[in-house]
Design an enzyme around this catalytic site. Structure first.
Site, PDB file in Angstrom:
ATOM      1  N   GLU A 125      10.855   5.793  -9.611  1.00 48.17           N
ATOM      2  CA  GLU A 125      10.538   6.303 -10.938  1.00 48.17           C
ATOM      3  C   GLU A 125      10.711   7.816 -11.083  1.00 48.17           C
ATOM      4  OE1 GLU A 125       6.682   4.887 -12.049  1.00 48.17           O
ATOM      5  OE2 GLU A 125       7.201   2.776 -11.731  1.00 48.17           O
ATOM      6  N   SER A 159       0.813  -1.212   0.000  1.00 51.55           N
ATOM      7  CA  SER A 159       0.000   0.000   0.000  1.00 51.55           C
ATOM      8  C   SER A 159       0.854   1.273   0.000  1.00 51.55           C
ATOM      9  CB  SER A 159      -0.950  -0.042   1.201  1.00 51.55           C
ATOM     10  OG  SER A 159      -1.936   0.942   1.107  1.00 51.55           O
ATOM     11  N   LYS A 178      -0.486  -4.085  -3.481  1.00 51.74           N
ATOM     12  CA  LYS A 178      -1.788  -3.535  -3.070  1.00 51.74           C
ATOM     13  C   LYS A 178      -1.930  -2.154  -3.706  1.00 51.74           C
ATOM     14  CE  LYS A 178      -4.666  -2.349   0.921  1.00 51.74           C
ATOM     15  NZ  LYS A 178      -4.877  -0.918   0.608  1.00 51.74           N
TER      16      LYS A 178
END
Length: 504
Positions: free
Chosen positions: A341, A330, A355
């Protein structure tokens, strides 16, 4: 030709066509008055009935608009079941328990592992877990052979100020023997409203009799961030979950490490189950370059898409590496993906849990909580990670013994026992240097000898049987061993040192 004066259509003296004229004899006039009164009475009655009917229909429509469940045919089944249970069930029932049970079942029918309804105290505990503090006495407790033993005492908490210490045994609660069966039940008893008191009986090694201590419950901070400085100026910050105060704790940890000369940051998100999105975004704002995407939250049918971009105020210039494992989920995945990224961080360890959905929770007046999946999210590069996870840049795993399941409290193993628990025990002993050459999964003579050797070296009662005390000591020694053999952590430090070397 003029019509007779008693003709009902004659305007007569009234001049009102269609209304009987008040002419003729007295009796005739009284009869006509009675007819008019009855007709008017009937008219008002009809109007009254119509208004009542309209009010009923309007009220029902309003009720349905507010509570659509009433219009569902299946609601009759629920109502009928409730009424019959209340009237005829053999034992007494609590209306709120019945209704909360129905709510739990309704959410369970969604077949979503993340949506749930938590009634009353469970809901309050859920909210408390994110608030950064709870009200209690400030101890952590483990269960050994039916006893509740204090594992640690939080500094400056009521228990610490009263002189309680690790290895004290809680034997009484409010003057009576402790009757709860689990540590969770005991925790609920020890918690309460701020300023209230609780009296516990303590058994301590070296004392012949238990002693009583009365503690005043107080707010206890739940820390979600810890930190340490490792060799080469590598600052290691561990985030265990994302609660209300996590971003604030993170800032303090970073500031402390910077004062100590931190040259690179190793962010440990392993076994972090996630939590609140707001502190996750706040931490990202500090580490991700300004205006870079952190994540996109996408709601049902993509009717609403929220893109979170970094609001970084001061550029972050130190190298970053992130540790993840299969239990990072999560919000920890949000941060790991954003750093990978959008900030060029190296992710080390294992693929995360996967998740990629978002829940919003609502707390009701009685403390109950509805946590409902309402959206899913994409990484800065537009990747859906649900049931996929975030891939590490460098794959490294912990030693095999780190993934061994815990032995449940109350597990008693002895010669002749068999099964998965015995197999786990044998693997643990082997990892600690006490191999058993017998049959895997069978507590045989070889397993007994290995266990006796461990108990002897640890100065425990040498019984050749596994009880909670021996099990706890085995776990302690494995944890100490793992700290020295933490391959992902060591790889993270090595990687950051290499990056620092490349800069010079």
């Amino acid at each position: 030709m003029r019509r007779p004066p008693d003709d009902p259509d004659d305007p007569g003296e009234s001049g009102a066509p269609g209304v009987p004229a008040l002419t003729g004899t007295g009796d005739e006039r009284m009869q006509r008055i009675g007819n008019v009164s009855r007709r008017r009475s009937f008219l008002w009655t009809a109007i009254g009935i119509a208004l009542v009917a309209l009010g009923f229909v309007g009220g029902r429509l309003s009720l349905i608009a507010q509570h659509p469940i009433i219009a569902e045919p299946a609601f009759r089944n629920l109502s009928a079941s409730y009424n019959e249970i209340r009237a005829d069930f053999l034992k007494d029932t609590d209306p709120s328990d019945l209704i909360n049970g129905a709510a739990e079942g309704m959410v369970a029918s969604l077949d979503d592992p993340y949506s749930r309804f938590l009634s009353k105290e469970k809901g309050k505990a859920y909210v408390e877990s994110y608030e950064g503090e709870f009200v209690g006495i400030g101890v952590t407790v483990r269960q050994e052979d039916g006893k509740f033993i204090i594992t640690s005492v939080i500094k400056d908490a009521p228990a610490d100020k009263a002189g309680l210490r690790a290895e004290d045994v809680i034997v009484q609660l409010e003057g009576k023997p402790v009757e709860v069966k689990t540590t969770e039940e005991l925790a609920q008893k020890l918690r309460g409203k701020e300023g209230t008191k609780v009296t516990i009986g303590i058994s301590r090694s070296g004392l012949s009799e238990p002693f009583q201590v009365t503690l005043t419950r107080a707010p206890i901070k739940q820390e979600s961030v810890s930190y340490e400085m490792r060799e080469g100026g590598i600052g290691v910050v561990t985030v265990t979950r994302f609660a209300e105060r996590t971003a604030e704790e993170f800032d303090k940890a970073v500031e402390a490490l910077e004062k100590d000369g931190m040259k690179a940051l190793l962010l440990d998100l392993r076994s972090n189950p996630g939590g609140l999105l707001t502190p996750t975004i706040d931490i990202s704002n500090r580490l991700v370059p300004k205006d870079k995407t952190i994540l996109q939250v996408v709601y049902k049918d993509e009717k609403r898409v929220i893109t979170y971009r970094s609001k970084q105020e001061k550029p972050w210039e130190l190298p970053i590496a992130v540790l993840t494992d299969s239990h990072s989920a999560s919000a920890s995945e949000v941060l790991a993906a954003a750093l990978k990224e959008s900030a060029g961080a190296t992710v080390i360890g294992e693929t995360t849990y996967g998740k990629g959905v978002v829940q919003r929770f609502r707390q009701f007046y009685d403390g109950s909580v509805l946590s409902l999946t309402e959206a899913q999210w994409r990484t800065p590069n537009g990747q859906w990670i649900n049931e996929k996870g975030v891939e590490p840049t460098i794959k490294v795993s912990l030693p095999e013994y780190a993934s061994l399941p815990p032995l449940p409290s109350g597990t008693l193993l002895k010669e002749g026992s068999y099964g998965e628990h015995v197999k786990t025990l044998q693997s643990m002993l082997e990892a600690l240097g006490y191999p058993a050459d017998g049959t895997p999964g069978l507590f045989d003579e070889a397993t007994k000898r290995s266990l006796e050797s461990f108990q002897r070296d640890e100065k425990l009662d040498v019984t050749g049987e596994l009880n909670d005390r021996t099990s706890y000591r085995i776990v302690q020694r494995l944890s100490e061993k793992l700290k020295k053999e933490d391959a992902p952590l060591l790889k993270g430090i090595e990687t950051l040192k290499q990056q620092l070397g490349a800069r010079t």
